[in-house]
Motif scaffolding. Structure first.
Motif: not given
Length: 321
Positions: A173-196
């Motif tokens: 889902s591409h819906v963000l919880a805020h009215a602006y973009c934050l790294h911690l939230e956007i990376m959770k929307l990725a399909c692959s591993s976000i460990i890096v």
């Protein structure tokens, strides 16, 4: 809903969120936000103008205060377009290039603010613990280098984040919880591993905010030791009083930051409204309160602001006559 992802990354968009369930009241909700943004802009511009125009305030302490006001102003302006765009025009879509640009400025300016607060604590340490060397240690050239190094350090550390996010495909889902973009939230929307991204994000926080907060604590421990060694009770209070405004600014910055981080990492079960309010507190309360705190607690700033308003009032009275 899934992200609109075609053959090009440029065609992808995220969906920003206002106050869910209160969309019909966004017009009314925008009123206090307008007031906050106007107060932030007016207050910080006033601080910068007073310090710039008054030669008696051309001292290290006030130079650092001007840096703080400029950083707060930039942080406010980086969120204003999307926040007010949602409230006024229901403009929820934001393209990935615009989102990543906003993300870069928000996180960079947050780290710059942390660095400026550290510089201000160094200023207080030198002023109280080594007053005779104050003018020789904190020279204008050194202050400029401290300010530029804060910006370069923050920008260089945040610069990889958009590129780390750009390599992902976003199939959640591409819906963000805020009215602006934050790294911690956007990376959770990725399909692959976000460990890096997780590891690099923790590294950035540890070597900037973590180190800065530790050094600020250390500087105040040394300041307290020096103050307690002063024989006169009046002089002890006078020395501590010069630190009150800075201590308030430190608490206004770090407490909301820690609160937002805890909510993001451990508050998944909390309502979205809580996440949203915490994010607004983190980004809007320090820029809002810092000019007010320094105007009230710093006598020199307060007197200069009062004189400015008295001068403007006298000009208006002269024109009417």
């Amino acid at each position: 809903m899934r992200i609109l992802y075609n053959s090009s990354l440029q065609k992808a968009t995220f969906f920003l969120t206002g106050f869910q369930g209160l969309e019909d009241l966004h017009g009314w909700i925008s009123i206090p936000f307008c007031f906050i943004y106007l107060t932030v802009i007016t207050g910080n511009l006033t601080i910068i103008h007073v310090i710039h125009t008054d030669v008696t305030l051309h001292e290290p302490m006030y130079y650092f205060l001007a840096m703080l006001a400029l950083t707060d102003l930039g942080l406010c302006l980086s969120t204003l377009p999307t926040v007010m765009g949602i409230f006024w025009f229901d403009a929820r879509d934001i393209g990935i290039p615009a989102c990543f640009t906003q993300l870069f400025f928000i996180h960079t300016l947050s780290l710059v603010e942390s660095s400026v607060l550290l510089s201000m604590s160094i200023d207080r340490y030198v002023a109280i613990c080594n007053p005779l060397r104050y003018s020789t240690v904190l020279t204008p050239a050194r202050i400029i280098r401290m300010g530029l190094s804060s910006v370069f350090r923050s920008a260089l550390l945040i610069l990889p984040l958009p590129f780390l996010l750009k390599r992902f495909q976003y199939c959640h889902s591409h819906v963000l919880a805020h009215a602006y973009c934050l790294h911690l939230e956007i990376m959770k929307l990725a399909c692959s591993s976000i460990i890096v991204n997780h590891i690099y994000g923790l590294f950035v926080v540890a070597c900037t905010v973590g180190v800065d907060s530790l050094l600020i604590f250390l500087s105040y421990a040394l300041i307290l030791r020096t103050v307690l060694s002063i024989a006169s009770h009046h002089e002890r209070l006078r020395a501590l009083n010069t630190c009150v405004s800075h201590i308030c600014a430190v608490l206004l910055f770090y407490i909301p930051m820690i609160g937002l981080s805890l909510v993001h990492r451990f508050g998944e079960h909390l309502p979205r409204t809580v996440h949203l309010l915490m994010s607004y507190v983190y980004l809007l309360v320090p820029p809002l309160m810092n000019p007010i705190v320094y105007s009230i607690k710093t006598k020199q700033i307060r007197q200069r602001i009062v004189k400015k308003f008295e001068f403007i009032k006298s000009l208006k009275g002269f024109q009417q006559d």
